[in-house]
Design an enzyme around this catalytic site. Structure first.
Site, PDB file in Angstrom:
ATOM      1  N   HIS A 156       1.163   0.566 -13.488  1.00  0.00           N
ATOM      2  CA  HIS A 156       1.944  -0.644 -13.763  1.00  0.00           C
ATOM      3  C   HIS A 156       3.427  -0.257 -13.758  1.00  0.00           C
ATOM      4  CE1 HIS A 156       2.569  -4.685 -15.158  1.00  0.00           C
ATOM      5  NE2 HIS A 156       3.395  -4.236 -16.072  1.00  0.00           N
TER       6      HIS A 156
ATOM      7  N   LYS B 191     -16.857 -15.019  -5.016  1.00  0.00           N
ATOM      8  CA  LYS B 191     -16.597 -13.979  -6.000  1.00  0.00           C
ATOM      9  C   LYS B 191     -17.847 -13.191  -6.410  1.00  0.00           C
ATOM     10  CE  LYS B 191     -13.795 -13.162  -9.984  1.00  0.00           C
ATOM     11  NZ  LYS B 191     -14.541 -11.930 -10.148  1.00  0.00           N
TER      12      LYS B 191
ATOM     13  N   ASN C 218      -5.205   2.343 -13.380  1.00  0.00           N
ATOM     14  CA  ASN C 218      -4.224   1.421 -12.792  1.00  0.00           C
ATOM     15  C   ASN C 218      -2.813   1.974 -12.995  1.00  0.00           C
ATOM     16  OD1 ASN C 218      -3.262  -1.042 -11.614  1.00  0.00           O
ATOM     17  ND2 ASN C 218      -2.779  -1.793 -13.664  1.00  0.00           N
TER      18      ASN C 218
ATOM     19  N   GLY D 233       0.784  -1.240   0.000  1.00  0.00           N
ATOM     20  CA  GLY D 233       0.000   0.000   0.000  1.00  0.00           C
ATOM     21  C   GLY D 233       0.810   1.282   0.000  1.00  0.00           C
ATOM     22  N   SER D 234       2.037   1.234  -0.496  1.00  0.00           N
ATOM     23  CA  SER D 234       2.814   2.483  -0.505  1.00  0.00           C
ATOM     24  C   SER D 234       2.183   3.501  -1.463  1.00  0.00           C
ATOM     25  CB  SER D 234       4.283   2.221  -0.868  1.00  0.00           C
ATOM     26  OG  SER D 234       4.391   1.729  -2.178  1.00  0.00           O
ATOM     27  N   ASN D 235       1.593   3.029  -2.545  1.00  0.00           N
ATOM     28  CA  ASN D 235       0.892   3.962  -3.446  1.00  0.00           C
ATOM     29  C   ASN D 235      -0.371   4.508  -2.786  1.00  0.00           C
ATOM     30  OD1 ASN D 235       2.131   4.241  -6.261  1.00  0.00           O
ATOM     31  ND2 ASN D 235       2.384   2.072  -5.807  1.00  0.00           N
TER      32      ASN D 235
ATOM     33  N   ARG E 128      -5.766  -8.486  -8.657  1.00  0.00           N
ATOM     34  CA  ARG E 128      -6.849  -9.262  -9.265  1.00  0.00           C
ATOM     35  C   ARG E 128      -7.341  -8.601 -10.539  1.00  0.00           C
ATOM     36  NH1 ARG E 128      -8.900 -13.300  -6.407  1.00  0.00           N
ATOM     37  NH2 ARG E 128      -7.985 -13.371  -4.336  1.00  0.00           N
TER      38      ARG E 128
HETATM   39  C1  GRF Z   1       3.295  -1.119  -7.539  1.00  0.00           C
HETATM   40  O1  GRF Z   1       4.584  -1.326  -8.040  1.00  0.00           O
HETATM   41  C2  GRF Z   1       2.303  -0.990  -8.677  1.00  0.00           C
HETATM   42  O2  GRF Z   1       2.858  -0.475  -9.839  1.00  0.00           O
HETATM   43  C3  GRF Z   1       1.891  -2.412  -8.925  1.00  0.00           C
HETATM   44  O3  GRF Z   1       1.868  -3.009  -7.646  1.00  0.00           O
HETATM   45  C4  GRF Z   1       2.785  -2.335  -6.784  1.00  0.00           C
HETATM   46  C5  GRF Z   1       2.044  -1.982  -5.539  1.00  0.00           C
HETATM   47  O4  GRF Z   1       2.878  -1.485  -4.518  1.00  0.00           O
HETATM   48  N1  GRF Z   1       0.637  -2.449  -9.629  1.00  0.00           N
HETATM   49  P1  GRF Z   1       2.237  -0.853  -3.213  1.00  0.00           P
HETATM   50  O5  GRF Z   1       1.307  -1.901  -2.605  1.00  0.00           O
HETATM   51  O6  GRF Z   1       1.502   0.377  -3.603  1.00  0.00           O
HETATM   52  O7  GRF Z   1       3.391  -0.561  -2.283  1.00  0.00           O
END
Ligand code: GRF
Length: 193
Positions: free
Chosen positions: A107, A63, A105, A12-14, A89
């Site tokens: 990536h 699901k 999203n 969850g760093s993002n 997912r």
């Molecule tokens: C990130 O590198 C993102 O690009 C990918 O999954 C990773 C998630 O990292 N889709 P975090 O959980 O946000 O730390």
């Protein structure tokens, strides 16, 4: 006001970078986090940031129910934009057809290269000169929707994989909140028409 929902599975760093950005935002709000792994650290981050977090079980047997709950949560919270931040997912056709708001999203690769898992590792072990991130809309086919933004840096293999992974995350934490904020501003200006 744009209401944001975040979907995540892991660290969850993002999520944290997004939470920091929207913390004092009077125009837009992260309304909820949905996570699909009970022990995901992202749920603790949500608690610390006072963002409601819902665990949903997307295993085969559960699901359909979780898909319906997901849509219900989005509707009840009047969600305007859905942000996938390390959500491991694939959203079902049913969900995609029933959601009428943008889904975004991030990536950790320069799409269309290195779709799917372990993208940074695969790029690191390639002969590519540059490495980077892609922020894109979500469509049924994985990592294939319209690209919103790509950012790249020189791939310095001598730093080692671990450091390169850190550099990529740094890039993500800078640009993902930036893009989501911009998209929210656009959504708000459309609402005000
Ligand atoms: C990130 O590198 C993102 O690009 C990918 O999954 C990773 C998630 O990292 N889709 P975090 O959980 O946000 O730390």
């Amino acid at each position: 006001m744009a209401n944001i929902a975040i979907l995540a599975s892991g660290n969850g760093s993002n999520f944290e970078a997004l939470a920091d950005t929207f913390d004092n935002d009077k125009e837009n709000e992260i309304r909820l986090l949905i996570y699909d792994r009970k022990k995901a650290f992202v749920s603790q981050r949500a608690r610390r940031n006072n963002i409601p977090a819902y665990y949903l079980n997307f295993s085969k047997e559960k699901k359909d129910m979780s898909d319906s709950t997901l849509i219900k949560l989005f509707n009840e919270n009047k969600i305007d934009i859905i942000v996938l931040a390390g959500f491991m997912r694939i959203l079902s056709k049913f969900v995609l057809e029933n959601i009428k708001v943008p889904i975004v999203n991030i990536h950790p690769a320069l799409l269309p290269k290195y779709k799917g898992l372990n993208a940074i590792e695969r790029a690191f072990h390639s002969t590519d000169q540059r490495i980077g991130i892609t922020i894109h809309y979500v469509v049924e086919e994985v990592d294939s929707g319209e690209i919103i933004l790509q950012k790249s840096i020189k791939l310095r293999r001598s730093k080692g994989l671990e450091q390169v992974i850190k550099d990529i995350h740094k890039l993500e934490h800078k640009w993902y909140p930036y893009v989501i904020k911009k998209l929210c501003v656009n959504l708000n200006s459309r609402k005000n028409l």
